[in-house]
Enzyme design. Structure first.
Site, PDB file in Angstrom:
ATOM      1  N   LEU A   1       0.823  -1.221   0.000  1.00  0.00           N
ATOM      2  CA  LEU A   1       0.000   0.000   0.000  1.00  0.00           C
ATOM      3  C   LEU A   1       0.857   1.272   0.000  1.00  0.00           C
ATOM      4  CD1 LEU A   1      -2.958  -1.031   2.359  1.00  0.00           C
ATOM      5  CD2 LEU A   1      -2.830  -1.141  -0.131  1.00  0.00           C
TER       6      LEU A   1
ATOM      7  N   ASP B   1      -0.288  -9.719  -4.606  1.00  0.00           N
ATOM      8  CA  ASP B   1       1.009  -9.029  -4.636  1.00  0.00           C
ATOM      9  C   ASP B   1       0.853  -7.668  -5.335  1.00  0.00           C
ATOM     10  OD1 ASP B   1       3.610  -8.428  -4.140  1.00  0.00           O
ATOM     11  OD2 ASP B   1       4.476  -9.961  -5.427  1.00  0.00           O
TER      12      ASP B   1
ATOM     13  N   HIS C   1       3.258   1.082  -8.929  1.00  0.00           N
ATOM     14  CA  HIS C   1       4.422   1.910  -9.275  1.00  0.00           C
ATOM     15  C   HIS C   1       3.950   3.000 -10.219  1.00  0.00           C
ATOM     16  CE1 HIS C   1       7.468  -0.553  -7.388  1.00  0.00           C
ATOM     17  NE2 HIS C   1       7.000  -1.640  -7.982  1.00  0.00           N
TER      18      HIS C   1
HETATM   19  O1  DOR Z   1       7.295  -7.378  -8.120  1.00  0.00           O
HETATM   20  C1  DOR Z   1       7.411  -7.151  -6.926  1.00  0.00           C
HETATM   21  N1  DOR Z   1       7.139  -5.932  -6.421  1.00  0.00           N
HETATM   22  N2  DOR Z   1       7.839  -8.130  -6.111  1.00  0.00           N
HETATM   23  C2  DOR Z   1       8.148  -7.899  -4.823  1.00  0.00           C
HETATM   24  O2  DOR Z   1       8.531  -8.830  -4.144  1.00  0.00           O
HETATM   25  C3  DOR Z   1       8.021  -6.538  -4.241  1.00  0.00           C
HETATM   26  C4  DOR Z   1       7.062  -5.732  -5.008  1.00  0.00           C
HETATM   27  C5  DOR Z   1       7.133  -4.251  -4.711  1.00  0.00           C
HETATM   28  O3  DOR Z   1       7.175  -3.885  -3.535  1.00  0.00           O
HETATM   29  O4  DOR Z   1       7.089  -3.469  -5.650  1.00  0.00           O
END
Ligand code: DOR
Length: 428
Positions: free
Chosen positions: A67, A309, A313
């Protein structure tokens, strides 16, 4: 005030049943569950919700999301993540500690809970760091973190390199009733890699991450669970060989549980062919054979949980060269339709799919929900399994739009999400 959800098919993911039942809710609790026609009261104090032709399921519970708050609020906040979760049919999410600062102490855990309270949407359960600063050197104060409200422990985003530290983590965590969730990555093997190491990485000239990078750590965690007799949960399983390791460990009675994410049963490394950074994720998208093994693992119960997951971004991290892009993709609003696809393909029974999206994660973390019973909390989701739509960016409620599924046709959607008897999402 009474809410009467009538005419739907109720899923019980524990008894693995789908039955024509109405749900009567009073306040934050389920008052009664009755056959269609078994409740007749009317009046101004009764709000009816028509669920005919729909599925009524326990609110989905995601045991693995990011988050980004505190520290990376330009990617996501607890409020925007909670909104995306509610729209995806989730009533609870467990958030990983790789924030800035990381959630390795009481103050951060309490801050997350306060922000979640302020957002007032879904339940947010903090997962605290195993090691201070997620640096892999000293353990955090598990007892204090638990008292502050943490429901599990993980250094997700980073592996715990030191095996002795992981051994102690399993022992202390079990004492406090907290599950350890392991990010399995041998960084000596994955260093510099940006996608799965295989024929595609060779063709397009990108450095690869071999499946052994994951498998070695999965095997170590299984070994440590055997040594200590304490449970461990393997995060984001992506390889056929990890599935096989977990399968054998379970057959041997070792206390291990595992999760995968929808992208690992939906996409493979060919998706990276055009250097699309939206498909860059850790662990990386693997081969079609791995995808088939993940599906078998789900069907056979080797993989207990489907988690997202969800890793938001911004374009700052994604609209760049593939090598430089961040790992991760959002997932809260696509997990349900992608999992329903497995049901349509005949990989999972509907009740098993809902189990992996709700009850399984709740029982591993020891949090409420995952099942609708009289007297229990009224966390539920009404699903229209037949609703078809193109996943357009304007549907995305997360602050970040980094989904490889944008533009794809999806089937199945959360129509209504209710947390503690309160509607937190309703599809227009
Ligand atoms: O793709 C990923 N992004 N794998 C992870 O283990 C961490 C995560 C992130 O925090 O962006």
């Amino acid at each position: 005030m009474i809410t009467w959800i009538r005419g739907g098919d109720l899923i019980d993911p524990v008894r693995r049943k789908k039955e024509a039942l109405d749900v009567i809710i009073e306040g934050a609790k389920v008052l009664r569950i009755v056959p269609h026609g078994g409740f007749q009261e009317e009046g101004p104090h009764i709000r009816q919700i028509d669920a005919s032709g729909k599925l009524v399921v326990p609110g989905l519970i995601d045991m693995h999301v990011h988050l980004r708050e505190p520290g990376h609020e330009y990617k996501e906040t607890i409020a925007t993540g909670a909104k995306a979760a509610a729209a995806g049919g989730y009533t609870a999410v467990a958030c990983m500690p790789n924030t800035d600062p990381p959630n390795d102490c009481r103050a951060v855990t309490e801050f997350i809970l306060e922000q979640a309270e302020r957002a007032g949407l879904v339940r947010v359960y903090p997962i605290a760091a195993i090691s201070k600063g997620q640096a892999g050197e000293g353990l955090t104060d598990f007892g204090d973190l638990k008292a502050a409200g943490a429901v599990g422990l993980s250094d997700d985003g980073f592996p715990v390199v030191n095996s002795e530290l992981m051994r102690r983590a399993l022992e202390y965590a079990a004492f406090y009733g907290l599950r350890v969730i392991s990010h399995c990555e041998d960084r000596a093997l994955s260093a510099g890699g940006v996608m799965h190491e295989g024929v595609v990485s060779t063709q397009i000239g990108l450095a690869g991450i071999p499946d052994a990078s994951e498998d070695i750590m999965v095997y170590r965690e299984i070994s440590l669970a055997r040594l200590t007799g304490k449970p461990v949960h393997i995060a984001h399983v992506s390889t056929a060989s990890s599935v096989q390791l977990v399968r054998r460990a379970k057959e041997d009675g070792i206390p291990v549980t595992a999760e995968t994410a929808p992208h690992y049963f939906t996409l493979d490394h060919r998706r990276v062919m055009k250097y699309d950074t939206l498909a860059k994720v850790y662990p990386p998208l693997r081969t079609p054979e791995d995808v088939a093994a993940i599906k078998s693992g789900l069907r056979e119960g080797v993989i207990d949980v489907i988690a997202t997951d969800h890793a938001p971004h911004s374009p700052l991290e994604k609209a760049v060269e593939f090598d430089k892009a961040a790992f991760g993709m959002i997932g809260l609003q696509t997990a349900l339709p992608l999992t329903l696809e497995l049901v349509r393909e005949g990989v999972l029974e509907l009740t098993d799919a809902i189990n992996k999206l709700s009850w399984a994660g709740a029982s591993i973390l020891g949090v409420p929900g995952g099942r609708l019973v009289a007297g229990g909390i009224a966390d539920l989701t009404i699903i229209d399994p037949d609703y078809e739509y193109v996943f357009e960016p304007d549907r995305i409620l997360s602050k970040s739009k980094n989904s490889p599924f944008i533009g794809q046709k999806l089937k199945g959607i959360a129509e209504l999400t209710m947390v503690g008897g309160r509607v937190v999402w309703e599809k227009e």
